[in-house]
Scaffold this active site. Structure first.
Site, PDB file in Angstrom:
ATOM      1  N   ASN A 194       8.123  -5.550  -1.267  1.00 43.52           N
ATOM      2  CA  ASN A 194       8.039  -4.466  -0.290  1.00 43.52           C
ATOM      3  C   ASN A 194       6.616  -4.487   0.255  1.00 43.52           C
ATOM      4  O   ASN A 194       5.686  -3.997  -0.381  1.00 43.52           O
ATOM      5  CB  ASN A 194       8.357  -3.096  -0.912  1.00 43.52           C
ATOM      6  CG  ASN A 194       8.406  -1.997   0.153  1.00 43.52           C
ATOM      7  OD1 ASN A 194       7.900  -2.175   1.260  1.00 43.52           O
ATOM      8  ND2 ASN A 194       9.010  -0.870  -0.184  1.00 43.52           N
ATOM      9  N   TYR A 248      11.143   8.734   1.430  1.00 47.21           N
ATOM     10  CA  TYR A 248      11.069   7.680   0.412  1.00 47.21           C
ATOM     11  C   TYR A 248      11.758   8.052  -0.898  1.00 47.21           C
ATOM     12  O   TYR A 248      11.825   7.222  -1.809  1.00 47.21           O
ATOM     13  CB  TYR A 248       9.597   7.314   0.160  1.00 47.21           C
ATOM     14  CG  TYR A 248       8.935   6.720   1.382  1.00 47.21           C
ATOM     15  CD1 TYR A 248       9.349   5.488   1.887  1.00 47.21           C
ATOM     16  CD2 TYR A 248       7.917   7.390   2.052  1.00 47.21           C
ATOM     17  CE1 TYR A 248       8.759   4.944   3.016  1.00 47.21           C
ATOM     18  CE2 TYR A 248       7.316   6.854   3.185  1.00 47.21           C
ATOM     19  CZ  TYR A 248       7.745   5.629   3.661  1.00 47.21           C
ATOM     20  OH  TYR A 248       7.166   5.076   4.781  1.00 47.21           O
ATOM     21  N   ARG A 252       5.141  11.016  -2.162  1.00 47.17           N
ATOM     22  CA  ARG A 252       4.854  10.594  -0.789  1.00 47.17           C
ATOM     23  C   ARG A 252       6.085  10.807   0.092  1.00 47.17           C
ATOM     24  O   ARG A 252       7.102  10.099  -0.079  1.00 47.17           O
ATOM     25  CB  ARG A 252       4.485   9.104  -0.790  1.00 47.17           C
ATOM     26  CG  ARG A 252       4.256   8.542   0.588  1.00 47.17           C
ATOM     27  CD  ARG A 252       4.193   7.015   0.563  1.00 47.17           C
ATOM     28  NE  ARG A 252       3.975   6.492   1.879  1.00 47.17           N
ATOM     29  CZ  ARG A 252       4.219   5.230   2.233  1.00 47.17           C
ATOM     30  NH1 ARG A 252       4.678   4.359   1.331  1.00 47.17           N
ATOM     31  NH2 ARG A 252       3.996   4.835   3.456  1.00 47.17           N
ATOM     32  N   GLU A 300      12.546  -9.620   1.238  1.00 48.50           N
ATOM     33  CA  GLU A 300      11.768  -8.487   1.756  1.00 48.50           C
ATOM     34  C   GLU A 300      12.623  -7.233   1.596  1.00 48.50           C
ATOM     35  O   GLU A 300      13.793  -7.225   2.009  1.00 48.50           O
ATOM     36  CB  GLU A 300      11.466  -8.746   3.237  1.00 48.50           C
ATOM     37  CG  GLU A 300      10.761  -7.591   3.932  1.00 48.50           C
ATOM     38  CD  GLU A 300      10.676  -7.793   5.449  1.00 48.50           C
ATOM     39  OE1 GLU A 300      11.114  -8.874   5.951  1.00 48.50           O
ATOM     40  OE2 GLU A 300      10.220  -6.877   6.137  1.00 48.50           O
ATOM     41  N   ALA A 332       3.163  -1.022   4.713  1.00 47.77           N
ATOM     42  CA  ALA A 332       2.615  -1.081   6.078  1.00 47.77           C
ATOM     43  C   ALA A 332       2.183  -2.490   6.473  1.00 47.77           C
ATOM     44  O   ALA A 332       2.172  -2.822   7.670  1.00 47.77           O
ATOM     45  CB  ALA A 332       1.452  -0.101   6.224  1.00 47.77           C
ATOM     46  N   PRO A 382       0.780  -1.228   0.000  1.00 44.19           N
ATOM     47  CA  PRO A 382       0.000   0.000   0.000  1.00 44.19           C
ATOM     48  C   PRO A 382       0.815   1.283   0.000  1.00 44.19           C
ATOM     49  O   PRO A 382       1.844   1.377   0.677  1.00 44.19           O
ATOM     50  CB  PRO A 382      -0.833  -0.096   1.286  1.00 44.19           C
ATOM     51  CG  PRO A 382      -0.320  -1.262   2.040  1.00 44.19           C
ATOM     52  CD  PRO A 382       0.430  -2.130   1.098  1.00 44.19           C
ATOM     53  N   ASN A 383       0.304   2.220  -0.753  1.00 48.46           N
ATOM     54  CA  ASN A 383       0.821   3.602  -0.850  1.00 48.46           C
ATOM     55  C   ASN A 383       2.104   3.734  -1.658  1.00 48.46           C
ATOM     56  O   ASN A 383       2.573   4.846  -1.888  1.00 48.46           O
ATOM     57  CB  ASN A 383       1.006   4.232   0.550  1.00 48.46           C
ATOM     58  CG  ASN A 383      -0.285   4.245   1.337  1.00 48.46           C
ATOM     59  OD1 ASN A 383      -1.282   4.768   0.853  1.00 48.46           O
ATOM     60  ND2 ASN A 383      -0.309   3.640   2.512  1.00 48.46           N
ATOM     61  N   ARG A 394      12.940   4.048  12.643  1.00 54.17           N
ATOM     62  CA  ARG A 394      11.735   4.880  12.596  1.00 54.17           C
ATOM     63  C   ARG A 394      10.834   4.591  13.810  1.00 54.17           C
ATOM     64  O   ARG A 394      11.311   4.129  14.838  1.00 54.17           O
ATOM     65  CB  ARG A 394      11.034   4.646  11.255  1.00 54.17           C
ATOM     66  CG  ARG A 394      11.950   5.018  10.068  1.00 54.17           C
ATOM     67  CD  ARG A 394      11.254   4.869   8.734  1.00 54.17           C
ATOM     68  NE  ARG A 394      10.090   5.752   8.658  1.00 54.17           N
ATOM     69  CZ  ARG A 394       9.145   5.625   7.710  1.00 54.17           C
ATOM     70  NH1 ARG A 394       9.241   4.672   6.790  1.00 54.17           N
ATOM     71  NH2 ARG A 394       8.123   6.453   7.698  1.00 54.17           N
ATOM     72  N   HIS A 426      12.816  -2.791   1.818  1.00 56.78           N
ATOM     73  CA  HIS A 426      12.258  -1.515   2.264  1.00 56.78           C
ATOM     74  C   HIS A 426      13.146  -0.383   1.792  1.00 56.78           C
ATOM     75  O   HIS A 426      14.384  -0.507   1.827  1.00 56.78           O
ATOM     76  CB  HIS A 426      12.172  -1.463   3.796  1.00 56.78           C
ATOM     77  CG  HIS A 426      11.309  -2.538   4.366  1.00 56.78           C
ATOM     78  ND1 HIS A 426       9.937  -2.463   4.361  1.00 56.78           N
ATOM     79  CD2 HIS A 426      11.622  -3.736   4.915  1.00 56.78           C
ATOM     80  CE1 HIS A 426       9.442  -3.565   4.895  1.00 56.78           C
ATOM     81  NE2 HIS A 426      10.449  -4.357   5.231  1.00 56.78           N
TER      82      HIS A 426
HETATM   83  C1  DQA Z   1       8.331   0.837   3.813  1.00 56.22           C
HETATM   84  C2  DQA Z   1       8.381   1.010   5.338  1.00 56.22           C
HETATM   85  C3  DQA Z   1       7.008   0.785   5.972  1.00 56.22           C
HETATM   86  O1  DQA Z   1       7.074   0.999   7.373  1.00 56.22           O
HETATM   87  C4  DQA Z   1       6.001   1.774   5.406  1.00 56.22           C
HETATM   88  O2  DQA Z   1       4.716   1.497   5.920  1.00 56.22           O
HETATM   89  C5  DQA Z   1       5.992   1.806   3.915  1.00 56.22           C
HETATM   90  C6  DQA Z   1       7.247   1.709   3.188  1.00 56.22           C
HETATM   91  C7  DQA Z   1       9.664   1.191   3.135  1.00 56.22           C
HETATM   92  O3  DQA Z   1       9.825   0.850   1.963  1.00 56.22           O
HETATM   93  O4  DQA Z   1      10.512   1.858   3.743  1.00 56.22           O
HETATM   94  O5  DQA Z   1       4.948   2.007   3.293  1.00 56.22           O
HETATM   95  O6  DQA Z   1       8.052  -0.541   3.532  1.00 56.22           O
END
Ligand code: DQA
Length: 147
Positions: free
Chosen positions: A74, A23, A18, A101, A77, A10-11, A110, A103
């Site tokens: 990725n 990011y 964003r 995985e 959340a 998501p997002n 964080r 990020h």
């Molecule tokens: C994320 C880190 C997550 O905590 C966050 O909710 C994201 C992006 C990252 O790529 O740093 O949406 O996965």
């Protein structure tokens, strides 16, 4: 040619606008173009997808199992609380496929709720905190052991 599903939660479609201070300024479409190019340079076919929908991400893990694809994920959340996605990722790795995985940020640096990943325990490995290079390194890890 070995296929890798690069799946985004998501997002992440909002990359570029964003919270760019966290990011980065690379858009999702630019990330997708990079991932395709990195994959092709490594001899991998990349299938790039993004969804805000947990059920869709779960279905894509099933598709990866059925098609024998490795996965760079990725989970965004969902990393922190989706047991459904965790169980789907376990299907991938228990089928003998790699699941890396990734990020963009380092969740451990964080907010506290980001310090838990329910995915890491069933992933082949985790790469975090390196911006879009986390994805490049995830693809390299898969290419290094491609089967
Ligand atoms: C994320 C880190 C997550 O905590 C966050 O909710 C994201 C992006 C990252 O790529 O740093 O949406 O996965």
């Amino acid at each position: 040619m070995s296929t890798v599903l690069v799946a985004n939660g998501p997002n992440l479609s909002r990359l570029g606008t964003r919270e760019p201070e966290k990011y980065g300024s690379t858009s999702y479409d630019e990330l997708a173009a990079h991932a395709m190019q990195w994959g092709s340079d490594l001899g991998l076919e990349v299938v790039m997808r993004q969804s805000d929908d947990e059920a869709e991400l779960v279905a894509w893990m099933h598709e990866a199992v059925d098609n024998g694809w490795d996965v760079v994920l990725n989970p965004a959340a969902f990393t922190h609380y989706s047991y459904a996605l965790r169980d789907a990722c376990a299907l991938v790795t228990s089928a003998g496929r790699r699941l890396i995985e990734v990020h963009l940020t380092n969740p451990h640096a964080r907010e506290e709720f980001r310090h838990t990943s329910v995915i890491s325990g069933v992933a082949t490995g985790t790469i975090a905190g390196l911006g879009i290079d986390s994805y490049r390194l995830g693809l390299e890890a898969i290419a290094a052991t491609a089967s």
